[in-house]
Structure formats: structure tokens, C-alpha cells
Design a protein around this motif. Structure first.
Motif, PDB file in Angstrom:
ATOM      1  N   SER A 294       7.161   6.647   2.553  1.00 57.87           N
ATOM      2  CA  SER A 294       7.434   4.910   1.904  1.00 57.87           C
ATOM      3  C   SER A 294       7.574   5.141   0.565  1.00 57.87           C
ATOM      4  O   SER A 294       6.750   4.923  -0.364  1.00 57.87           O
ATOM      5  CB  SER A 294       6.302   4.236   2.235  1.00 57.87           C
ATOM      6  OG  SER A 294       6.659   2.966   1.884  1.00 57.87           O
TER       7      SER A 294
ATOM      8  N   HIS B 254       3.276  -4.795   9.464  1.00 58.56           N
ATOM      9  CA  HIS B 254       4.128  -4.091   9.797  1.00 58.56           C
ATOM     10  C   HIS B 254       5.364  -5.028   9.112  1.00 58.56           C
ATOM     11  O   HIS B 254       6.449  -4.427   8.543  1.00 58.56           O
ATOM     12  CB  HIS B 254       4.429  -3.802  11.285  1.00 58.56           C
ATOM     13  CG  HIS B 254       6.012  -3.190  11.664  1.00 58.56           C
ATOM     14  ND1 HIS B 254       6.058  -1.902  11.087  1.00 58.56           N
ATOM     15  CD2 HIS B 254       6.959  -3.533  11.929  1.00 58.56           C
ATOM     16  CE1 HIS B 254       7.447  -1.495  11.395  1.00 58.56           C
ATOM     17  NE2 HIS B 254       7.892  -2.594  11.869  1.00 58.56           N
TER      18      HIS B 254
ATOM     19  N   LYS C  81      -0.266  10.986   6.430  1.00 62.86           N
ATOM     20  CA  LYS C  81       0.274   9.776   7.133  1.00 62.86           C
ATOM     21  C   LYS C  81       0.874  10.379   8.678  1.00 62.86           C
ATOM     22  O   LYS C  81       0.684   9.439   9.639  1.00 62.86           O
ATOM     23  CB  LYS C  81       1.574   9.424   6.374  1.00 62.86           C
ATOM     24  CG  LYS C  81       1.104   8.761   5.161  1.00 62.86           C
ATOM     25  CD  LYS C  81       2.322   8.242   4.393  1.00 62.86           C
ATOM     26  CE  LYS C  81       2.122   7.300   3.168  1.00 62.86           C
ATOM     27  NZ  LYS C  81       3.396   7.000   2.405  1.00 62.86           N
TER      28      LYS C  81
ATOM     29  N   ASN D  55       7.897  12.539  15.038  1.00 68.36           N
ATOM     30  CA  ASN D  55       7.821  12.178  13.761  1.00 68.36           C
ATOM     31  C   ASN D  55       7.755  13.173  12.688  1.00 68.36           C
ATOM     32  O   ASN D  55       7.958  13.071  11.473  1.00 68.36           O
ATOM     33  CB  ASN D  55       6.366  11.394  13.633  1.00 68.36           C
ATOM     34  CG  ASN D  55       6.412  10.069  14.417  1.00 68.36           C
ATOM     35  OD1 ASN D  55       7.484   9.502  14.402  1.00 68.36           O
ATOM     36  ND2 ASN D  55       5.182   9.611  14.767  1.00 68.36           N
TER      37      ASN D  55
ATOM     38  N   PHE E 112       1.824  -1.782  14.916  1.00 68.26           N
ATOM     39  CA  PHE E 112       3.301  -1.301  15.641  1.00 68.26           C
ATOM     40  C   PHE E 112       2.969  -0.064  16.414  1.00 68.26           C
ATOM     41  O   PHE E 112       3.753  -0.298  17.372  1.00 68.26           O
ATOM     42  CB  PHE E 112       4.128  -1.624  14.514  1.00 68.26           C
ATOM     43  CG  PHE E 112       5.617  -1.750  15.114  1.00 68.26           C
ATOM     44  CD1 PHE E 112       6.063  -2.940  15.267  1.00 68.26           C
ATOM     45  CD2 PHE E 112       6.407  -0.652  15.197  1.00 68.26           C
ATOM     46  CE1 PHE E 112       7.144  -2.971  16.106  1.00 68.26           C
ATOM     47  CE2 PHE E 112       7.901  -0.658  15.667  1.00 68.26           C
ATOM     48  CZ  PHE E 112       8.131  -1.793  16.161  1.00 68.26           C
ATOM     49  N   GLY E 113       2.570   0.597  15.914  1.00 63.14           N
ATOM     50  CA  GLY E 113       2.455   2.102  16.551  1.00 63.14           C
ATOM     51  C   GLY E 113       1.749   1.955  17.868  1.00 63.14           C
ATOM     52  O   GLY E 113       1.904   2.730  18.745  1.00 63.14           O
TER      53      GLY E 113
ATOM     54  N   GLU F 102      -0.946   2.993   3.989  1.00 55.48           N
ATOM     55  CA  GLU F 102       0.278   3.046   4.940  1.00 55.48           C
ATOM     56  C   GLU F 102      -0.087   2.928   6.663  1.00 55.48           C
ATOM     57  O   GLU F 102       0.342   2.264   7.140  1.00 55.48           O
ATOM     58  CB  GLU F 102       0.874   4.593   4.668  1.00 55.48           C
ATOM     59  CG  GLU F 102       2.326   4.691   5.738  1.00 55.48           C
ATOM     60  CD  GLU F 102       3.314   4.157   5.480  1.00 55.48           C
ATOM     61  OE1 GLU F 102       4.307   4.009   6.284  1.00 55.48           O
ATOM     62  OE2 GLU F 102       3.468   3.416   4.430  1.00 55.48           O
ATOM     63  N   THR F 103      -1.386   3.764   6.747  1.00 57.92           N
ATOM     64  CA  THR F 103      -1.666   3.564   8.216  1.00 57.92           C
ATOM     65  C   THR F 103      -2.145   1.975   8.710  1.00 57.92           C
ATOM     66  O   THR F 103      -1.885   1.675   9.881  1.00 57.92           O
ATOM     67  CB  THR F 103      -2.932   4.276   8.292  1.00 57.92           C
ATOM     68  OG1 THR F 103      -2.652   5.792   7.837  1.00 57.92           O
ATOM     69  CG2 THR F 103      -3.484   4.573   9.747  1.00 57.92           C
TER      70      THR F 103
ATOM     71  N   LYS G  51      -1.065  -0.518   7.357  1.00 58.46           N
ATOM     72  CA  LYS G  51       0.234  -1.411   7.690  1.00 58.46           C
ATOM     73  C   LYS G  51       0.936  -1.049   8.973  1.00 58.46           C
ATOM     74  O   LYS G  51       1.406  -2.099   9.470  1.00 58.46           O
ATOM     75  CB  LYS G  51       1.186  -1.224   6.450  1.00 58.46           C
ATOM     76  CG  LYS G  51       2.411  -1.760   6.329  1.00 58.46           C
ATOM     77  CD  LYS G  51       3.226  -1.680   5.180  1.00 58.46           C
ATOM     78  CE  LYS G  51       4.663  -2.453   5.147  1.00 58.46           C
ATOM     79  NZ  LYS G  51       5.495  -2.178   6.197  1.00 58.46           N
ATOM     80  N   GLU G  52       0.967   0.168   9.413  1.00 61.94           N
ATOM     81  CA  GLU G  52       1.750   0.529  10.437  1.00 61.94           C
ATOM     82  C   GLU G  52       1.065   0.716  11.989  1.00 61.94           C
ATOM     83  O   GLU G  52       1.700   0.856  12.763  1.00 61.94           O
ATOM     84  CB  GLU G  52       2.630   1.821  10.175  1.00 61.94           C
ATOM     85  CG  GLU G  52       3.656   1.523   9.118  1.00 61.94           C
ATOM     86  CD  GLU G  52       4.593   0.723   9.137  1.00 61.94           C
ATOM     87  OE1 GLU G  52       4.869   0.194  10.300  1.00 61.94           O
ATOM     88  OE2 GLU G  52       5.224   0.020   8.053  1.00 61.94           O
TER      89      GLU G  52
ATOM     90  N   TYR H  41      -0.419  -6.470  14.359  1.00 64.55           N
ATOM     91  CA  TYR H  41       1.189  -6.047  14.330  1.00 64.55           C
ATOM     92  C   TYR H  41       1.755  -6.765  12.974  1.00 64.55           C
ATOM     93  O   TYR H  41       2.779  -6.457  12.365  1.00 64.55           O
ATOM     94  CB  TYR H  41       1.867  -6.677  15.379  1.00 64.55           C
ATOM     95  CG  TYR H  41       1.694  -6.269  16.707  1.00 64.55           C
ATOM     96  CD1 TYR H  41       0.988  -4.799  16.716  1.00 64.55           C
ATOM     97  CD2 TYR H  41       2.016  -6.675  17.820  1.00 64.55           C
ATOM     98  CE1 TYR H  41       0.956  -4.288  18.055  1.00 64.55           C
ATOM     99  CE2 TYR H  41       1.766  -6.186  19.121  1.00 64.55           C
ATOM    100  CZ  TYR H  41       1.107  -4.905  19.446  1.00 64.55           C
ATOM    101  OH  TYR H  41       1.010  -4.303  20.377  1.00 64.55           O
TER     102      TYR H  41
ATOM    103  N   GLY I 127      -0.946   8.502  11.631  1.00 63.82           N
ATOM    104  CA  GLY I 127      -0.218   7.739  12.208  1.00 63.82           C
ATOM    105  C   GLY I 127      -0.173   7.669  13.801  1.00 63.82           C
ATOM    106  O   GLY I 127       0.642   6.992  14.558  1.00 63.82           O
TER     107      GLY I 127
END
Length: 305
Positions: A238, A122, A87, A230, A180-181, A173-174, A176-177, A119, A91
């Protein structure tokens, strides 16, 4: 001396409203973050809800010895670090790559639509997303496996195959996020001096060469900084994601420290052992946070204070 006192008084009056604005957040952190730390005592007790924290018998390091003897505890620790490492890498790499692609979109309307679309996940909880992923990753009726079988391959049990499950967690997870990153990297790109591109174009550099030698070169220091920072939260996986998507058949590769704490504390009522696991994780996280901030200061001059 009088001048210094006057300047300090003026500065205090000027900054007082900002400190007052910060006060509610400080109070909330004290109540919800530092207040519960009294419960760390449970890690060294045979905790009984009837006797409470200060009435339960003290057992020293017995909970930690029990923890070390839990079957497959080594696998749980490995799974935690393995999934977290994937992740962590994805990420950083994926948002940077998407930011470069978005920067190449010339139509602002299209660019804004794409940004909103990437986005949006997220802001969705894993309770919602887990139901969606269970449906689309189903080996019998899921749209992903239907596409795989159309290509002539066997269906993949993404959420039931121990070999595939960790990679599924990292990729979902990637997904989803990453949107935003990209904010950080788009902000970095917007700060690049436009004259660098103009000079490169005059020298005959194509769009690809400009992207590699200017855009990517400017993003790499930020990517390194984000990776280092990070690192401190590498163990804070998560829990909601894995708890809502895993099952006993993937415990061998999907069970992590957070889910182990949940089962020990909430299901088996072994509160002392669960607290010991949480304390172990917190100590490791503290070491990683301290190292990452020290390393960030050495590499990029980043300082919190």
C-alpha cells in the motif's frame, strides 16, 4: 458438421450479450493498463519531457546500473519483502480467526453489527486513516501511548522509531483489511455440511473440538489457496499507507520500492531510473504471479483458464 455449426451458432447467440457486457471493461483495461506500457521504453532512455518518449536518447541498461548503485537499494528491497511478508501472513491468519469467532456468535443482530464494524475500515482511504493513526499513535498525546504509560511502560514512537515502524505498517494494514477478508472464510464456513457438526456432537465432541477438527480443517485449504494467490501481489504494498505515514527518520526500515519510485520520478525528475525501478518490480511480480498460480494448481487444483 451441420449440427456442430448450428450448436456453435446457438451458443454464440446465447453468450453474445455477456461478451458485450464485458466489452467496456476490456476497453478500459486496454486504455489504462496496456496503453501506458509504451512508457516502459523510458527505462532504457535518458528521458527528457521536451523530447518525449520517442525522441529521448537511448542509453541501454544505464538506468539499471545506476539503480544498482543507489545507496541502500538493498535495504529498500529488503524492506519491501519484509513488510509485504508480514502483511501477507497477517492478512490470512487474522481474517480466518475472526471468521471463526463470528461464526460462533448466535445472535444474528449482534453478528451483523460486528460484521459492519469490521468491514467499514476497508472503504476508508489512507489519506483519512493516516490522520487518525498519527493522532492516536502520537508519543505525547496519543491514546495508545497514554494507555501504555498507565501500565508503567515508556511511550513508543510507532511512526518515528525505525525498529517499530515496519510492524506498525503491517498491523495497521491488517486492521484496515481483515474485516473484508473474513468474507471468503465466512462463505467457506457456510458451505460446511451441518451433519458433520451433528455427528461430532453425537460422538461427544465439544464446541472447541468441533471448531478445531471441522471448522478449522475446512478453512485451512482455503487459507493456503489465499496465501498462494496473494503471493503474486506481494510487492504491491500500500503505497498510500507508507507514503502518508513515513518520514525521513524511518527510511532505513520503511522505505520501499514504490516510495523510491515516487521520489526518483516526482521529486528528483529522474524519470528513466524511476521507470527502471518500476519495470524491475513488475518483472519480479510477474514471476511471483506465475509461480503462485502454478503452485495453486498443483496444491488445490485452482485454475484461472
Amino acid at each position: 458438421m451441420n449440427e456442430k455449426k448450428k450448436s456453435r451458432a446457438v451458443r454464440l447467440r446465447r453468450e453474445l450479450p455477456f461478451h458485450l457486457m464485458l466489452l467496456p471493461a476490456v476497453i478500459l483495461v486496454g486504455i489504462f493498463s496496456y496503453g501506458p506500457m509504451v512508457g516502459i521504453i523510458m527505462a532504457f532512455e535518458k528521458f527528457s519531457p521536451k523530447k518525449g518518449i520517442f525522441g529521448s536518447p537511448f542509453v541501454g541498461l544505464e538506468n539499471f546500473r545506476y539503480l544498482m548503485n543507489i545507496p541502500d537499494i538493498d535495504k529498500v528491497v529488503f524492506n519491501t519483502f519484509f513488510i509485504a511478508a508480514m502483511k501477507l501472513a497477517l492478512g490470512v491468519v487474522v481474517p480466518m480467526f475472526v471468521a471463526i469467532l463470528l461464526n460462533e456468535v448466535r445472535l444474528e443482530s449482534v453478528k451483523k453489527v460486528i460484521q459492519t464494524m469490521v468491514y467499514f475500515p476497508h472503504f476508508l482511504s489512507w489519506v483519512i486513516l493516516s490522520g487518525i493513526f498519527i493522532d492516536i499513535l502520537s508519543p505525547s498525546t496519543g491514546i495508545v501511548n497514554e494507555f501504555i504509560t498507565m501500565l508503567g511502560f515508556e511511550p513508543v514512537y510507532f511512526l518515528g522509531d525505525p525498529k517499530v515502524f515496519p510492524y506498525t505498517m503491517a498491523l495497521t494494514e491488517t486492521w484496515k483489511e481483515f474485516g473484508f477478508g473474513t468474507i471468503v472464510y465466512l462463505a467457506t464456513i457456510s458451505g460446511i455440511d451441518p451433519t458433520l457438526y451433528e455427528a461430532a456432537e453425537v460422538d461427544g465432541a465439544g464446541r472447541w473440538q468441533q471448531t478445531v477438527h471441522i471448522t478449522l480443517a475446512a478453512l485451512l485449504p482455503m487459507a493456503a489457496l489465499m496465501l498462494i494467490l496473494n503471493l503474486g501481489g506481494v510487492l504491491n504494498l500500500s503505497f498510500e499507507q507508507i507514503y502518508n505515514l513515513y518520514s525521513p527518520q524511518v527510511y532505513s526500515t520503511g522505505d520501499i520500492l514504490d516510495t523510491l519510485v515516487y521520489r526518483l520520478g516526482m521529486i528528483d525528475a529522474q524519470y528513466g531510473v524511476a521507470t527502471a525501478v518500476g519495470l524491475f518490480k513488475s518483472v519480479v511480480s510477474l514471476v511471483l504471479v506465475s509461480f503462485s498460480y502454478w503452485f495453486a494448481g498443483k496444491v488445490s487444483g485452482y485454475r484461472v483458464f
